[in-house]
Scaffold this active site. Structure first.
Site, PDB file in Angstrom:
ATOM      1  N   HIS D 236      -3.708   9.686  -7.227  1.00 41.00           N
ATOM      2  CA  HIS D 236      -3.207   8.530  -7.947  1.00 41.00           C
ATOM      3  C   HIS D 236      -1.695   8.542  -8.129  1.00 41.00           C
ATOM      4  O   HIS D 236      -1.045   7.561  -7.797  1.00 41.00           O
ATOM      5  CB  HIS D 236      -3.923   8.252  -9.264  1.00 41.00           C
ATOM      6  N   TYR D 240       2.364   6.003  -7.128  1.00 37.46           N
ATOM      7  CA  TYR D 240       3.638   5.743  -7.809  1.00 37.46           C
ATOM      8  C   TYR D 240       4.805   6.350  -7.041  1.00 37.46           C
ATOM      9  O   TYR D 240       5.933   5.894  -7.168  1.00 37.46           O
ATOM     10  CB  TYR D 240       3.576   6.207  -9.266  1.00 37.46           C
ATOM     11  N   HIS D 387      -6.966  -4.563  -2.501  1.00 38.45           N
ATOM     12  CA  HIS D 387      -6.018  -4.272  -3.577  1.00 38.45           C
ATOM     13  C   HIS D 387      -4.806  -3.509  -3.070  1.00 38.45           C
ATOM     14  O   HIS D 387      -3.671  -3.903  -3.289  1.00 38.45           O
ATOM     15  CB  HIS D 387      -6.724  -3.481  -4.682  1.00 38.45           C
ATOM     16  N   PHE D 388      -5.050  -2.406  -2.371  1.00 36.80           N
ATOM     17  CA  PHE D 388      -3.862  -1.588  -2.073  1.00 36.80           C
ATOM     18  C   PHE D 388      -3.048  -2.123  -0.897  1.00 36.80           C
ATOM     19  O   PHE D 388      -1.917  -1.684  -0.708  1.00 36.80           O
ATOM     20  CB  PHE D 388      -4.184  -0.095  -1.968  1.00 36.80           C
ATOM     21  N   HIS D 389      -3.601  -3.096  -0.168  1.00 37.89           N
ATOM     22  CA  HIS D 389      -2.724  -3.758   0.797  1.00 37.89           C
ATOM     23  C   HIS D 389      -1.772  -4.728   0.093  1.00 37.89           C
ATOM     24  O   HIS D 389      -0.747  -5.100   0.662  1.00 37.89           O
ATOM     25  CB  HIS D 389      -3.527  -4.461   1.892  1.00 37.89           C
ATOM     26  N   ARG D 450     -15.871  -0.683   2.397  1.00 39.92           N
ATOM     27  CA  ARG D 450     -14.630  -0.328   3.067  1.00 39.92           C
ATOM     28  C   ARG D 450     -14.936   0.740   4.115  1.00 39.92           C
ATOM     29  O   ARG D 450     -16.073   1.216   4.211  1.00 39.92           O
ATOM     30  CB  ARG D 450     -13.626   0.205   2.045  1.00 39.92           C
ATOM     31  N   ARG D 451     -13.928   1.135   4.881  1.00 43.32           N
ATOM     32  CA  ARG D 451     -14.003   2.309   5.757  1.00 43.32           C
ATOM     33  C   ARG D 451     -15.214   2.324   6.669  1.00 43.32           C
ATOM     34  O   ARG D 451     -15.927   3.323   6.754  1.00 43.32           O
ATOM     35  CB  ARG D 451     -14.072   3.592   4.918  1.00 43.32           C
TER      36      ARG D 451
END
Lengths: 52, 168, 73, 597
Positions: D236, D240, D387-389, D450-451
């Site tokens: 995580h 950041y 989300h993370f794209h 996903r994946r």
């Protein structure tokens, strides 16, 4: 200190970012509505609640 | 420190929102009674599942009036037993474990969704009211055949289930 | 003349396209309205195209008092 | 040889030519990873949507591993080290202490990346026993070739040394300026690196203590929950680590190019301190639906995660207010009319603003991910990559690309090949990601995982509440293709800029904050204090869960055997490892020696 296109210098004390405040309040409203929708409709309204 | 009043207002609103989110989740956990998968499933020797009472023979077992337990093995690249059959209006507890790698256990389109980790037993209880069919899929990459790993959960009408009979 | 710059039209059209198209998902999920995808895409393109055209000929939009664009690199 | 621009300032290249060379090398490493990652990305987008299947579905996972590792480890972190070197040197206004040392850590990072990439791409070559189809998360007991773990280790050591380089500069600067506040950019670099040092404890233990020796056959059992938890200990905060360089750019560069000044320096410092404190004790929120972790630990992780929203929400205000300041200085008026007065023709500005807008949307899906029980709804569905794209894939990636348009001329003394193409590029990225991530989020809600190479199953079909899976797949594929085109435009624009004539005076000084460092309490600059508190928070959040996992399953696992993602068994592993290391070490030595000389 500012760019070539500056038509006026605005210091900290004379600057009220009310446009930003308006935008961010809209964002706040969207987030709140979407959260309530996602949690109570999409999630709690979905099948097979996990009880334990 | 020179913080503008609007900024202070936003700070307060942001905190209110954060606390609102946490409160919603706590409401779901207490008032609605949604529990997270936790450590109560216990550990297991994943190299010796065939010696374990529960997982040597993956199956569904009736443990009460309307209560059933399903002992499920998720392995490369199948779920056992398949299909999992259960009568409507019952409470079903899944016990899922893996003899090889980490898998996912997702009853498609529902909130029943958990990880399966070798050495651990995933315990997940759900209520099944309406008859119907659900797909089960592995949603954690588990090797070259991952995309073929699927199973089925069949909720049968109560009367038909008795006739169809299970292993008892 | 009230003209918006080409760059402004390009960026605005991109944003408008994404916003209008996302509204389809919002309608589908929140309100349960299942719009026809082909029709909706045509509608989206039409809205974006018309807006861009109107901006280009100065029907809508005003330029700020100072030129908004300059070279910064 | 160079033509003098009338009113230009000297560039970074003029002032620090040696450092500029390192920054350029790091950015090029980043862009090469981006280009490769984009090729693998578009292959996946077309494959999993069944539009075009160029590869075997088994190889999809090799492609996916390469895409993940290249994008979120190589692209982001090489850009970070380049940018941080620039920011440290620029804001202290002093060169690095030893350029040879600087090239050393860069060389280590390159060597580590090459090792990991060789291990991953080995998956395409059945003749070798080298393979690492374990995805970016490399969950044991899936086992990769030792080269993969070794490469990661060397790469991370490189980043540690890079951080030490910047702390070294700080010490030297402080000795000469004992009473000055740490310049804002350097402050951001140092707090980010402190966060990184804490975060990488997790991955270091997971890889060096467990996975690497295990892959070498030194022991044959492992506790998968333990290594998985250690992975997320790092997994995580690493997000950041990707995001902080983007924040640095939003706080220090975006206000200037919008024609204004940063609204508040103290708040910016406060935000980075909050990230240092809260980024790490939250990783368990990736394990909300894991067995073997008590619910109480999950609640703690959720509370911390929710409060971690605060610095991002504050950033939204401060950055937008700074941009509004610029707009109003440029003559913008009205409640929203000021938005029109902004330099939308500037690809650097527009790119960062579009990135910020997408981050606002990604923030929302992140809030859902962070909500503990609602995680059942979307866990491991394609919602998560959706989300993370938006976050790393746009807020970070698009900001990096936009910033490059601003920074590159100052590193090369050459103008950008084409600004209109650059502007089109950022808009195409925005539209492409709008389509792709929208489709991913919606499909995630319908349960699509996903994946996976082929999300089409025999026994059941996904039920959609509107539209159809076919339509959503098409949308994902079109979005992915646009993103690929955008990447090609970006990389070629930068490459072609090498042909532009040399100019001088392309330097762009940064504006000073409206409320400057003198307004912020001294205590914000007390890095030891914040590091100490951050460390204690991590110990509080992780000691009990880790102790519980170890007491349940043991350090080396409750009877779990390795499952190699390798064709041949690991018997003859050490030999190829050593053999493959030799040329790399040779190349490293050549790089370090050649540059240092």
């Amino acid at each position: 200190m500012s760019g070539e296109n500056t038509v006026r210098e605005i210091g900290h004390d004379e600057f009220d970012p009310y446009g930003t405040l308006a935008l961010i309040l809209i964002y706040f409203a969207i987030l709140s509505v979407m959260w309530v929708f996602m949690y109570f409709v999409e999630f709690l309204g979905n099948d097979l609640t996990v009880l334990a | 420190m020179n913080i503008h009043n609007y900024e202070k207002l936003w700070l307060v609103l942001a905190m209110v929102m954060i606390i609102g989110f946490i409160s919603t989740v706590v409401y779901g956990a207490t008032a609605v009674g949604i529990e997270m998968v936790n450590d109560e499933g216990g550990t297991i020797d994943s190299t010796a599942l065939e010696e374990d009472d529960r997982f040597a023979e993956p199956r569904v077992e009736r443990v009460g009036d309307n209560e059933y337990e399903a002992y499920v093995v998720a392995r490369q690249f199948i779920f056992e037993p398949d299909p999992i059959e259960i009568p409507a209006n019952s409470t079903l507890t899944f016990y899922v474990t893996s003899p090889d790698v980490i898998h996912g256990f997702e009853v498609v389109g529902t909130n029943a969704n958990a990880m399966v980790i070798p050495g651990e037993v995933t315990e997940l209880t759900v209520e099944l009211n309406e008859p119907g069919e659900y797909g089960i899929l592995c949603n954690e990459y588990c090797g070259g055949g991952h995309h073929t790993m699927e199973g089925k959960l069949i909720v049968q009408p109560e009367d038909e289930f008795e006739q169809g009979g299970n292993d008892e | 003349m009230n003209r918006t710059s080409k760059a402004g039209i390009l960026v605005g059209s991109g944003m408008l396209f994404v916003i209008v198209w996302e509204i389809r998902s919002a309608l589908g999920l929140l309100v349960g309205i299942d719009t026809n995808p082909q029709l909706y895409m045509l509608l989206t393109l039409a809205i974006v195209g018309l807006t861009a055209f109107a901006l280009a000929i100065g029907l809508i939009g005003v330029t700020p008092e100072t030129p908004a664009d300059e070279d910064t690199s | 040889m160079s033509e003098q621009l009338e009113s230009g300032a000297p560039t970074f290249l003029d002032d620090y030519p040696k450092e500029a060379a390192v920054v350029k090398a790091a950015l090029w490493s980043s862009f090469i990873a981006l280009a490769l990652g984009a090729v693998f990305g578009v292959i996946q987008a077309l494959h999993r949507t069944n539009i075009l299947r160029l590869i075997d579905s088994t190889d999809y996972y090799t492609v996916l591993t390469a895409h993940g590792v290249l994008m979120v480890v190589s692209f982001t972190i090489f850009f970070l080290v380049g940018l941080f070197t620039w920011a440290t040197v620029r804001s202290f206004d002093r060169g690095v202490e030893s350029i040879r040392y600087t090239w050393t850590w860069y060389g280590l990072m390159v060597a580590g990346t090459l090792m990991a990439v060789v291990a991953i791409l080995g998956g395409f070559v059945p003749q070798t026993d080298i393979s690492a189809d374990v995805l970016f998360t490399f969950y044991a007991p899936m086992q990769a070739h030792p080269l993969f773990y070794g490469g990661l280790t060397i790469f991370v050591i490189g980043t540690w040394l890079a951080g030490a380089d910047w702390f070294w500069s700080w010490r030297a600067w402080k000795a000469e300026n004992p009473d000055e506040r740490i310049p804002l950019q350097a402050f951001m670099v140092l707090t980010t690196m402190l966060m990184w040092y804490i975060a990488t404890i997790g991955i270091a233990i997971a890889v060096v203590v467990f996975l690497l020796p295990w892959s070498l056959g030194i022991f044959d059992q492992i506790n998968p929950l333990l290594t998985r938890t250690l992975f997320w200990f790092w997994g995580h905060p690493v997000v950041y680590f990707w995001l902080m360089p983007a924040y640095l750019l939003w706080y220090t560069v975006l206000p200037t190019i919008s024609g204004g000044r940063l609204f508040s320096d103290p708040l910016a410092r406060g935000v980075f301190v909050l990230f240092l404190l809260l980024s790490t004790p939250v990783g368990i929120h990736h394990q909300y639906v894991d067995p073997g972790i008590a619910e109480g630990f999950k609640v703690i992780a959720m509370t911390n995660t929710m409060f971690l929203l605060l610095p991002s929400l504050l950033t939204a205000f401060t950055v937008v207010a700074s941009v509004e300041h610029g707009a109003r200085q440029r003559g913008g008026t009205g409640l929203f009319g000021w938005l029109r007065a902004l330099p939308w023709r500037d690809p650097a500005f527009t790119g960062m603003m579009l990135a910020g807008l997408m981050f606002a949307a990604g923030g929302f899906s992140g809030m859902i991910n962070a909500g503990m029980n609602i995680n059942y709804l979307i866990h491991n569905t394609i919602w998560v990559p959706g989300h993370f794209h938006l976050t790393v894939g746009t807020a970070v990636a698009l900001t990096f690309m936009a910033a490059t348009y601003w920074l590159w001329p100052q590193l090369t003394n050459r103008r950008l090949f084409s600004r209109p193409i650059a502007l089109a590029q950022v808009v195409i990225w925005f539209v492409g990601m709008g389509l792709m991530s929208n489709a991913m989020h919606v499909m995630g809600l319908f349960g699509v995982p996903r994946r996976t190479a082929e999300p089409q199953y025999e026994g059941f079909e996904f039920v959609t509440s509107f539209g159809s899976i076919t339509e959503l797949r098409l949308q994902l594929a079109i979005g992915g293709t646009l993103l690929f085109i955008s990447t090609v435009l970006f990389v070629s624009n930068i490459a072609l800029s090498a042909g532009a004539p040399k100019l001088s005076g392309l330097g762009k000084p940064l504006s000073e904050p409206l409320s400057g460092a003198h307004d912020s309490p001294e205590i914000l600059d007390n890095l030891k204090l914040w590091f100490g508190i951050a460390f204690v928070l991590v110990v509080l959040a992780y000691s009990l869960p880790l102790a519980s996992i170890i007491s349940r399953g043991g350090v080396l696992g409750p009877g779990v055997d390795p499952v190699p993602m390798i064709i041949e068994p690991l018997g003859a592993t050490l030999e190829p490892l050593v053999a493959s290391l030799q040329p790399l070490l040779g190349r490293l030595a050549a790089v370090v020696g050649g540059v240092g000389a």
